[in-house]
Design an enzyme around this catalytic site. Sequence first.
Site, PDB file in Angstrom:
ATOM      1  N   ILE A 176     -12.452  -1.291  -0.537  1.00  0.00           N
ATOM      2  CA  ILE A 176     -11.851  -1.765  -1.794  1.00  0.00           C
ATOM      3  C   ILE A 176     -12.202  -0.726  -2.854  1.00  0.00           C
ATOM      4  O   ILE A 176     -13.383  -0.405  -3.039  1.00  0.00           O
ATOM      5  CB  ILE A 176     -12.432  -3.144  -2.172  1.00  0.00           C
ATOM      6  CG1 ILE A 176     -12.170  -4.173  -1.065  1.00  0.00           C
ATOM      7  CG2 ILE A 176     -11.921  -3.609  -3.527  1.00  0.00           C
ATOM      8  CD1 ILE A 176     -10.738  -4.550  -0.843  1.00  0.00           C
ATOM      9  N   SER A 203     -10.885   0.827   5.731  1.00  0.00           N
ATOM     10  CA  SER A 203     -10.915   1.469   4.422  1.00  0.00           C
ATOM     11  C   SER A 203     -11.491   0.477   3.414  1.00  0.00           C
ATOM     12  O   SER A 203     -11.412  -0.734   3.612  1.00  0.00           O
ATOM     13  CB  SER A 203      -9.511   1.916   4.014  1.00  0.00           C
ATOM     14  OG  SER A 203      -8.629   0.820   3.961  1.00  0.00           O
ATOM     15  N   HIS A 261      -9.322   3.681  -1.003  1.00  0.00           N
ATOM     16  CA  HIS A 261      -7.938   3.214  -0.909  1.00  0.00           C
ATOM     17  C   HIS A 261      -7.582   2.257  -2.048  1.00  0.00           C
ATOM     18  O   HIS A 261      -7.440   1.048  -1.848  1.00  0.00           O
ATOM     19  CB  HIS A 261      -7.752   2.536   0.466  1.00  0.00           C
ATOM     20  CG  HIS A 261      -6.367   2.063   0.760  1.00  0.00           C
ATOM     21  ND1 HIS A 261      -5.229   2.617   0.216  1.00  0.00           N
ATOM     22  CD2 HIS A 261      -5.912   1.061   1.583  1.00  0.00           C
ATOM     23  CE1 HIS A 261      -4.160   1.983   0.674  1.00  0.00           C
ATOM     24  NE2 HIS A 261      -4.537   1.045   1.487  1.00  0.00           N
ATOM     25  N   LYS A 270      -9.946   5.965   4.501  1.00  0.00           N
ATOM     26  CA  LYS A 270     -11.205   5.511   5.089  1.00  0.00           C
ATOM     27  C   LYS A 270     -12.427   5.901   4.256  1.00  0.00           C
ATOM     28  O   LYS A 270     -13.302   5.071   4.004  1.00  0.00           O
ATOM     29  CB  LYS A 270     -11.304   6.104   6.510  1.00  0.00           C
ATOM     30  CG  LYS A 270     -12.564   5.799   7.254  1.00  0.00           C
ATOM     31  CD  LYS A 270     -12.649   4.320   7.552  1.00  0.00           C
ATOM     32  CE  LYS A 270     -14.084   3.837   7.715  1.00  0.00           C
ATOM     33  NZ  LYS A 270     -14.795   3.681   6.468  1.00  0.00           N
ATOM     34  N   CYS A 314       0.819  -1.219   0.000  1.00  0.00           N
ATOM     35  CA  CYS A 314       0.000   0.000   0.000  1.00  0.00           C
ATOM     36  C   CYS A 314       0.849   1.265   0.000  1.00  0.00           C
ATOM     37  O   CYS A 314       0.312   2.367  -0.114  1.00  0.00           O
ATOM     38  CB  CYS A 314      -0.937  -0.001   1.197  1.00  0.00           C
ATOM     39  SG  CYS A 314      -1.796  -1.574   1.385  1.00  0.00           S
TER      40      CYS A 314
END
Lengths: 388, 388
Positions: free
Chosen positions: A213, A211, A336, A332, A87
């Site tokens: 998908i 958070s 993300h 959030k 990430c």
Amino acid sequence: MRDVAIVGVGCTEFGEMWDSSFRSLFIEAGVQALSDADIKGKHIDEIYIGNMSAGRFIAQEHVAALISDYSGMSELHVPATRVEAACASGGLALRQGYMAVASGISDTVVVGGVEKMTDVVSNQSIEILAAASDREWEAFYGATFPGLYAMIANRHIHEYGTKREQIAQVAVKNHYNATMNPKAQFQRAISIEKVLNATKVADPLTLFDSSPITDGAAALVLVPAEKAHQYTDTPVYIKGSGQASDTISLHDRRDICTIEATVEAAKTAYKMAGIQPSDVDVAEVHDCFTIAEILATEDLGFCEKGEGGKLIEEGKTELDGDIPINPSGGLKACGHPVGATGIKQAVEITTQLLGEAGDRQVDCETGLCHNVGGSGGTATVHILSREA
Amino acid sequence: MRDVAIVGVGCTEFGEMWDSSFRSLFIEAGVQALSDADIKGKHIDEIYIGNMSAGRFIAQEHVAALISDYSGMSELHVPATRVEAACASGGLALRQGYMAVASGISDTVVVGGVEKMTDVVSNQSIEILAAASDREWEAFYGATFPGLYAMIANRHIHEYGTKREQIAQVAVKNHYNATMNPKAQFQRAISIEKVLNATKVADPLTLFDSSPITDGAAALVLVPAEKAHQYTDTPVYIKGSGQASDTISLHDRRDICTIEATVEAAKTAYKMAGIQPSDVDVAEVHDCFTIAEILATEDLGFCEKGEGGKLIEEGKTELDGDIPINPSGGLKACGHPVGATGIKQAVEITTQLLGEAGDRQVDCETGLCHNVGGSGGTATVHILSREA
């Protein structure tokens, strides 16, 4: 080492983008950034792309060449490099692009991030994301990221008396900020009760602590600071850039309530920028789960270790607080798309520094972007400023 | 920009390494390189790892942090960055490491490459490798890499009268060289008849025209040239570094018998080194299929376009020829752990320049490494020399 400026930004809407492909998402963000900088493909010397797992999400590797090609740049033969640290892939792309310009190797660099996560079913996404952890010692034994961050949350509650409501308030604040961000995935305000009463994902975290998908892409154009005014009247300068690593497994850390990679990356970036945490006016931090934002505010030095819960409870991280955190809505609520997040953070901070953030605008001259890979195996920190 | 030197090399055996894991392979190569440079982990400023598809081969992303961690360096928090451009991932890692040292950003950089390919069954490997092509316009329609390179071979035969036996001779030469390389996957000589009569993979290419599925890792230690003698009496200098991209799809090329990314990357590297192709004494080139070596000798300027078949037929690329190609055995016989190949090439050329290549030693002062991603969407070229 030359100073480096951002002269163009681009970002797609974040969400479940059924009508967009991986490549079309990136092209949309890239075209926005180039058009913002008023440059054409032929002016680009190099491309860095942050992407976590196109290999598993869409069965496609070699994505930097793909993007260069679909941007119509194949005949220009520019170096196109994908970087990956789960990430934090976007943050890595920003740092590599910064280094390429700062070193004098390249003059005009596009850095971008992209992820198309909704082409697989939901339980597959969780399995794919688990590849950011230590497959042999975490994922194989059933640990998922909600589970790992839930352990951090429980320990933080135990160690520092952090209240469950304080953790939930991160989601409430970030959802509220996202109501003013037309590109955010979730543009609805929520209450603390809504967070607490939502489906448990991993105790104590619920669905609204997590958070989502997301599909999305973001891009920046970087040039040497001394040439920035050829492209724009309002460049934003990269004053500091830090990257650090740590154990990939959570269980190997000295203290699971501290992400040392964040502490070290921040130390490097603050030193390079010649500033203290108190000089930061606004920050986009890596709130993959609500507890992660509390850790970030502590590890970045906005409060003492253990005081992150109090910081949010007192409203200090709200838009009109001492140190507004995640005005975009954060991971959030803005969403993300893992490889894109680190670049989107820089797009948001640039937009804030330029006073172009609309209803979510905060008063700021210096901003910070903080991107984390996995449970803290990698972190990047960048300091941006209107001042050269 | 500072000059950069290689002061340590490491490489595992290449092959089906059932007793080694992804992480143990890399540690073995890394420890060799550090021990060769006589340095410890605490001296390392930064790590770059080339890896194509650990995500799909072993369900693990975030591999640079993993490697930093399992190398015992987690407490040092060094930046650890994975780079990826399919089979050119190793070449990209070398270039990023070169840039980090040349720019003055880092003093001591480890660059490595690793791939563990045999933990999946054979038809899965081919599917995973197809992710280096354009998934939507090549792989989905059934094109695999043997098929793509077979089309190049047929066109080269048609266009330039290249003989099938000349193409097969690449395999014969590289298998012969590998008989003298104790780390090679295949250490047996083969005949032209053996190549021609083997199972057809994609007409006209047979099994023996194709590089194998391989596990392996390789690593280098890079430092500024002016400090090289602190580490070794025999540094090898990186005199040129080039990277270029092209269309990811073969069908979009102007000419499928020319890999323009190679031509452009070589142009950059030759110019930086201030040399001509005729100054190169030895080269490791990207022979993922036999025809690819013929293209490489042309695109790197060792002969005219269309003359690559004649070059090998006349023996000029043998160990005692004018321009020995692939003394290690190349991808074809030494093996092709995709992310590691670009680094292994630099290990071989360094070993050759230092006169430590045993029975396969060639007479050389300047060497070249050439790494290709996919069917030519990415290429890197590096020039190494004993002379500072």
